[in-house]
Write a protein that holds these residues in place. Sequence first.
Motif, mmCIF file in Angstrom:
data_model
loop_
_atom_site.group_PDB
_atom_site.id
_atom_site.type_symbol
_atom_site.label_atom_id
_atom_site.label_comp_id
_atom_site.label_asym_id
_atom_site.label_seq_id
_atom_site.Cartn_x
_atom_site.Cartn_y
_atom_site.Cartn_z
ATOM 1 N N TRP A 127 0.857 -1.191 0.000
ATOM 2 C CA TRP A 127 0.000 0.000 0.000
ATOM 3 C C TRP A 127 0.885 1.230 0.000
ATOM 4 O O TRP A 127 1.895 1.289 0.709
ATOM 5 N N GLU A 149 -7.970 1.117 -4.412
ATOM 6 C CA GLU A 149 -7.722 2.251 -3.528
ATOM 7 C C GLU A 149 -8.567 2.102 -2.277
ATOM 8 O O GLU A 149 -9.602 1.443 -2.283
ATOM 9 N N GLU A 161 -5.008 5.769 -0.300
ATOM 10 C CA GLU A 161 -3.904 4.857 -0.595
ATOM 11 C C GLU A 161 -4.285 4.005 -1.800
ATOM 12 O O GLU A 161 -5.467 3.749 -2.036
ATOM 13 N N SER A 163 -3.002 0.257 -3.776
ATOM 14 C CA SER A 163 -2.157 -0.919 -3.623
ATOM 15 C C SER A 163 -1.629 -1.367 -4.976
ATOM 16 O O SER A 163 -2.284 -1.192 -6.006
#
Length: 178
Positions: A127, A149, A161, A163
């Motif tokens: 992440w 996200e 965030e 990934s």
Amino acid sequence: MIVRAATLDDAAAIARVHIETWRTAYGGIIPGDVLAGLSYERRLQRWTEILNRPADARSGNFVAVLDDRVVGFASGGPERDGDPVYTGELYAIYVLRAYERRGLGRLLTHAVAAMLVEAGFDSMLVWVLSDNSAARRFYEALGGTVLREKPADIFGLMLPEVSYGWTDLDELVRKMGA
């Protein structure tokens, strides 16, 4: 340069790198007062706790040492949210700005990925804050695929965030070891 398993003796150096890299990597993403308020003492306490845990073949912490100084670290282990496809996770990877672009991030990622393969994991995700374009370019250069996200609670701030994932960890380890 050397990448090796972290020991309890590395806790202070890892805490220092952790604080310094957050302040440089997340400037403009996380408010300056939050970054200024990061506590070396709390980070040292946390790393001391982490490195004091009994050895576990399914997770690990690694340091990058250059000129007898810890200049980066990475950690990884089982994926923490129960993802059915990506079973391993690169939890953290940080390299001091003055030592970036020397291959240390690649070596640290390789150490975590190889440890995960040895522990029986066949895939991995990481992440990263969506606005951290340098880290995103790094994971893309390693062949990571954008997965999804989510919002992350970072010191009470909800930040997006994203990934990245690798479904064939063996292949990633081979490519990085070449």
